[in-house]
Write an enzyme that holds these catalytic residues in place. Structure first.
Site, PDB file in Angstrom:
ATOM      1  N   GLU A  78      50.277  38.676  41.360  1.00  0.00           N
ATOM      2  CA  GLU A  78      49.108  39.383  41.533  1.00  0.00           C
ATOM      3  C   GLU A  78      49.253  39.049  40.559  1.00  0.00           C
ATOM      4  O   GLU A  78      48.938  38.705  39.409  1.00  0.00           O
ATOM      5  CB  GLU A  78      49.532  40.766  41.942  1.00  0.00           C
ATOM      6  N   GLU A  80      42.878  49.550  44.386  1.00  0.00           N
ATOM      7  CA  GLU A  80      44.336  50.107  44.747  1.00  0.00           C
ATOM      8  C   GLU A  80      44.094  50.561  43.199  1.00  0.00           C
ATOM      9  O   GLU A  80      43.901  50.648  42.852  1.00  0.00           O
ATOM     10  CB  GLU A  80      45.597  49.540  44.687  1.00  0.00           C
TER      11      GLU A  80
END
Length: 409
Positions: A199, A333
């Protein structure tokens, strides 16, 4: 005459106040600047530090011998040979140094890390828990994690060889220090019991970084080896069992930046974890171009930022990502521990406010098994609390989405 005396008194008072403020600044003690190795809240310089650079805002970056970086404390990388550049470069990327004024970091104003070293941001010691998750199955009203993301699923396991996205950079407001808000790309492989991820993106996370600045970050979850062994007790982010060699869907494993061994950095230009410039509402939009791509010769996964080869995740540390990825996610997120979900996502504006107001990801594409760059025509999406954070697929043919929101205040 009285007026002149009064003006002089005011001037003297202002000067005295300025001097006191200067002396009382946390970076100074007894009228002198506190060296970084004496400053409370900072960990000690990493092994192999050759030079230390201190920015005006107190940010400390250590230039560490590239051969003594944290990655090589990983049990699987003890005898790893550094790959200084990819075997081949993806289409559109060359060996020449990229010019990326949007992500120039403030520490570089004070100096450069010499060749043969990498910049490592000096960590802040906090006692707060570090949290990360990849679970869309929990009820949005129960889970502290919220998402506005799109997903692309490979037609067959391991068929994805790379993922690209250009994200704009914002500074969302987080409700509590232990909350975070981020925008990133996820590269994912494996099932629920053996999930591997890589990520990269930006994040605001005061409990982890010590402030509310927007910072470049990377994260990954891999084999369950005891990375705790290599961290000071106050920096350990998870408890891991060295006897279990398997990935575990974020349950125990996972690492931010260079705080535990795994990611091999090669560039001396970018400090992972350092602050980023941010966009302004109805003003300049600051973007960060990200590409994670597999080297077909070595199997290593390279991270590119604005065409600069930052470094790579060695294939040997993964279980499910060795051959390729199964899925890519793009979007936002957050973690909000309060029921009212006051932490913002993206710019803090809803997706339908459009360019200059809402957060976006553009140039969304992946690399297939033949090396071609493909703009997916179909996505799945997850928006866990659409009344608080939403998404608009603006132009999937060109890979463009808006997302985000103010939360539920």
């Amino acid at each position: 005459m009285a007026s002149s005396v009064r003006n002089i008194s005011v001037s003297c008072f202002i000067s005295l106040l300025w001097i006191v403020t200067f002396i009382m600044h946390p970076l100074f003690s007894e009228g002198r600047r506190i060296p970084s190795n004496e400053r409370p809240g900072l960990v000690k310089p990493p092994e192999g530090t050759i030079k230390t650079i201190e920015a005006d805002d107190g940010e400390v970056v250590d230039c560490v011998d590239i051969n003594k970086q944290p990655a090589f404390q990983h049990p699987l990388l003890k005898h790893h040979q550094i790959q200084m550049e990819p075997s081949t470069y993806p289409e559109g990327i060359t060996r020449t140094k990229a010019s990326a004024p949007e992500i120039i970091q403030r520490w570089r104003v004070k100096g450069e890390c010499p060749a043969g070293t990498i910049p490592i941001r000096r960590s802040i010691i906090t006692k707060d828990p570090i949290v990360k998750q990849l679970n869309f199955s929990l009820s949005a009203s129960i889970s502290p994690h919220q998402y506005s993301v799109i997903h692309y699923f490979a037609p067959m396991p391991g068929a994805i060889q790379g993922a690209h996205g250009t994200i704009d950079v914002w500074k969302p407001v987080v409700d509590k220090p232990t909350d975070f808000s981020l925008t990133q790309i996820w590269v994912i492989a494996g099932d629920d019991s053996n999930t591997n991820t890589m990520e990269a993106g930006w994040q605001v996370y005061p409990a982890r970084t010590g402030d509310n600045q927007t910072r470049l970050f990377i994260y990954w979850t891999v084999c369950s080896l005891s990375f705790d062994t290599y961290l000071p007790s106050r920096l350990r982010i998870h408890t891991m069992d060295i006897h279990i060699i398997q990935a575990d869907n974020y349950d125990n494993t996972g690492c931010y930046d260079l705080t535990c061994p795994g990611f091999v950095q090669c560039t001396n230009q970018i400090a992972i974890g350092a602050p980023l410039n941010v966009s302004t509402i109805d003003g300049k939009q600051i973007e960060m171009e990200l590409l994670i791509e597999k080297d077909n010769k070595t199997g290593n996964w390279w991270l590119y930022i604005h065409n600069t080869t930052v470094g790579y995740w060695p294939s040997s540390i993964f279980t499910s990502l060795t051959n390729g990825a199964d899925r890519i996610d793009w979007g936002g997120e957050l973690y909000s521990s309060s029921k009212k979900k006051a932490t913002q996502m993206g710019s803090g504006h809803f997706a339908n406010t459009g360019y200059g107001n809402a957060s976006y990801v553009r140039e969304i594409w992946y690399t297939d098994s033949s090396g071609a760059q493909v703009f997916p025509s179909q996505f799945s999406q997850t928006v866990t609390m659409p009344s608080c954070y939403n998404m608009v697929l603006n132009n999937t043919a060109l890979g463009y989405i808006y997302y985000g929101g103010p939360g539920c205040t």
